[in-house]
Scaffold this active site. Structure first.
Site, mmCIF file in Angstrom:
data_model
loop_
_atom_site.group_PDB
_atom_site.id
_atom_site.type_symbol
_atom_site.label_atom_id
_atom_site.label_comp_id
_atom_site.label_asym_id
_atom_site.label_seq_id
_atom_site.Cartn_x
_atom_site.Cartn_y
_atom_site.Cartn_z
ATOM 1 N N ARG A 237 0.974 -1.299 -0.083
ATOM 2 C CA ARG A 237 -0.067 0.068 0.087
ATOM 3 C C ARG A 237 0.934 1.271 -0.136
ATOM 4 N NH1 ARG A 237 -3.119 -3.579 -1.101
ATOM 5 N NH2 ARG A 237 -5.426 -3.619 -0.191
ATOM 6 N N GLU A 265 -4.066 6.798 -5.024
ATOM 7 C CA GLU A 265 -4.132 5.722 -5.835
ATOM 8 C C GLU A 265 -3.559 6.028 -7.134
ATOM 9 O OE1 GLU A 265 -5.349 1.236 -5.962
ATOM 10 O OE2 GLU A 265 -3.876 2.449 -5.046
ATOM 11 N N HIS A 284 -1.463 -0.309 -9.757
ATOM 12 C CA HIS A 284 -2.037 -1.351 -8.805
ATOM 13 C C HIS A 284 -2.656 -2.400 -9.762
ATOM 14 C CE1 HIS A 284 -3.952 -1.693 -4.685
ATOM 15 N NE2 HIS A 284 -3.517 -2.737 -5.024
#
Length: 326
Positions: A237, A265, A284
């Site tokens: 993360r 993100e 991601h």
């Protein structure tokens, strides 16, 4: 969740298996449990097969689902939709986190091996020269023989990374406050403090969970401990790394990085990380992507078969495990 999630996630063979095991409507993807169709379905639902983006199963939702007994999550962490109300109700929960961990570990190992080979610098150098060169002289410290790789966190993914890296002639370091020297040795690594790991690692790979106490685990001071030319790999993360400090290190060219996660993100368009030659930035996707989604669907089908047979889940999730997962 995407309306076509079932088509992306479930291959035809697994779809046939799922529908043979239970009265399942694969075309119904609920991203809001308050719609009339969802409310009607919840009244009769005994098992929910969930995936990314599932709305929270809170007290209000559970009140509409008196027959609900289990949630089978065809993805990784359940912390975003399994609430305290689920645990209090005694709902059984299982997750395909183990299946999603496999491609993350594979991505990480590929990143580690390519980083030690100094692929980013070689690519830029070759692109600039476009001619023969004494690469052995220029890259005498490149390669994976006897290099040091530090793994931060003996999570499911971290353990798989260590398992895959054991096949190579590397020195493996592990930092995890819950793993002692003997267990680390069984995993093929040497247990060290985080400062020592950062200072020694040619590559540092992050696999700790996202918790309040792990925010900026790799802060400015620890990033500064990393040797010049070292590579940071983050598939966990973004919050675990002080991104401002990391960006400064990367812009200076002192460190390199492979980043599958960031804060936010999706970085703003003007972020320098998109264009730096010493950075691999991906959106991601280290976890299940494309055909890898089918493995998670197959895992969900296996768990549904166990439920139908009255057997316990093979990959049951406990409240404590849910709390400390990524």
């Amino acid at each position: 969740m995407h309306a076509d999630l079932a088509g992306r996630l479930i291959d035809p063979a697994t779809m046939r298996r799922l529908t043979s095991l239970a009265d399942l409507d694969p075309g119904f993807v609920a991203d809001d449990f308050r719609t009339p169709r969802a409310v009607e379905a919840l009244r009769e639902t005994e098992v929910i097969v969930s995936c990314w983006g599932c709305p929270p199963l809170d007290e209000e939702v559970l009140a509409r689902a008196p027959r609900l007994r289990a949630v089978i999550h065809a993805a990784g962490s359940v912390k975003h939709h399994i609430t305290e109300a689920c645990w209090q109700r005694g709902i059984d929960v299982t997750s395909a986190a183990w299946a999603n961990a496999l491609p993350v570990a594979e991505y990480t190992v590929a990143a580690v091996l390519l980083a030690n080979k100094q692929i980013l610098r070689l690519r830029e150098d070759y692109r600039g020269r476009r001619a023969a060169h004494d690469w052995q002289a220029a890259y005498g410290r490149a390669g994976n023989y006897r290099r040091t790789v530090g793994v931060v966190g003996a999570s499911r993914i971290g353990r798989r990374v260590l398992e895959l890296l054991r096949a190579h002639d590397l020195e493996l370091l592990l930092h995890d406050p819950y793993v002692g020297a003997e267990e680390a040795a069984r995993l093929g690594a040497r247990s060290v403090g985080l400062d020592e790991l950062c200072a020694a690692g040619d590559v540092v790979s992050v696999h700790a969970p996202e918790l309040p106490e792990t925010r900026h685990l790799l802060d400015r001071r620890r990033l500064a401990l990393m040797p010049t030319g070292a590579t940071l790999v983050n598939t966990s993360r973004g919050s675990l790394v002080d991104q401002e400090a990391l960006t400064e290190e990367l812009v200076s060219g002192r460190l390199e990085a492979v980043l599958d996660v960031t804060v936010p993100e999706v970085l703003p368009p003007d972020s320098p990380l998109y264009d730096l030659p010493n950075v691999v930035l991906t959106p991601h996707v280290a976890g299940s992507l494309g055909t890898e989604l089918h493995r998670m669907a197959a895992a969900a089908a296996d768990e549904l078969a166990r439920y139908v047979d009255g057997r316990p889940f093979a990959h049951a999730v406990t409240p404590e495990e849910a709390r400390i997962s990524a």
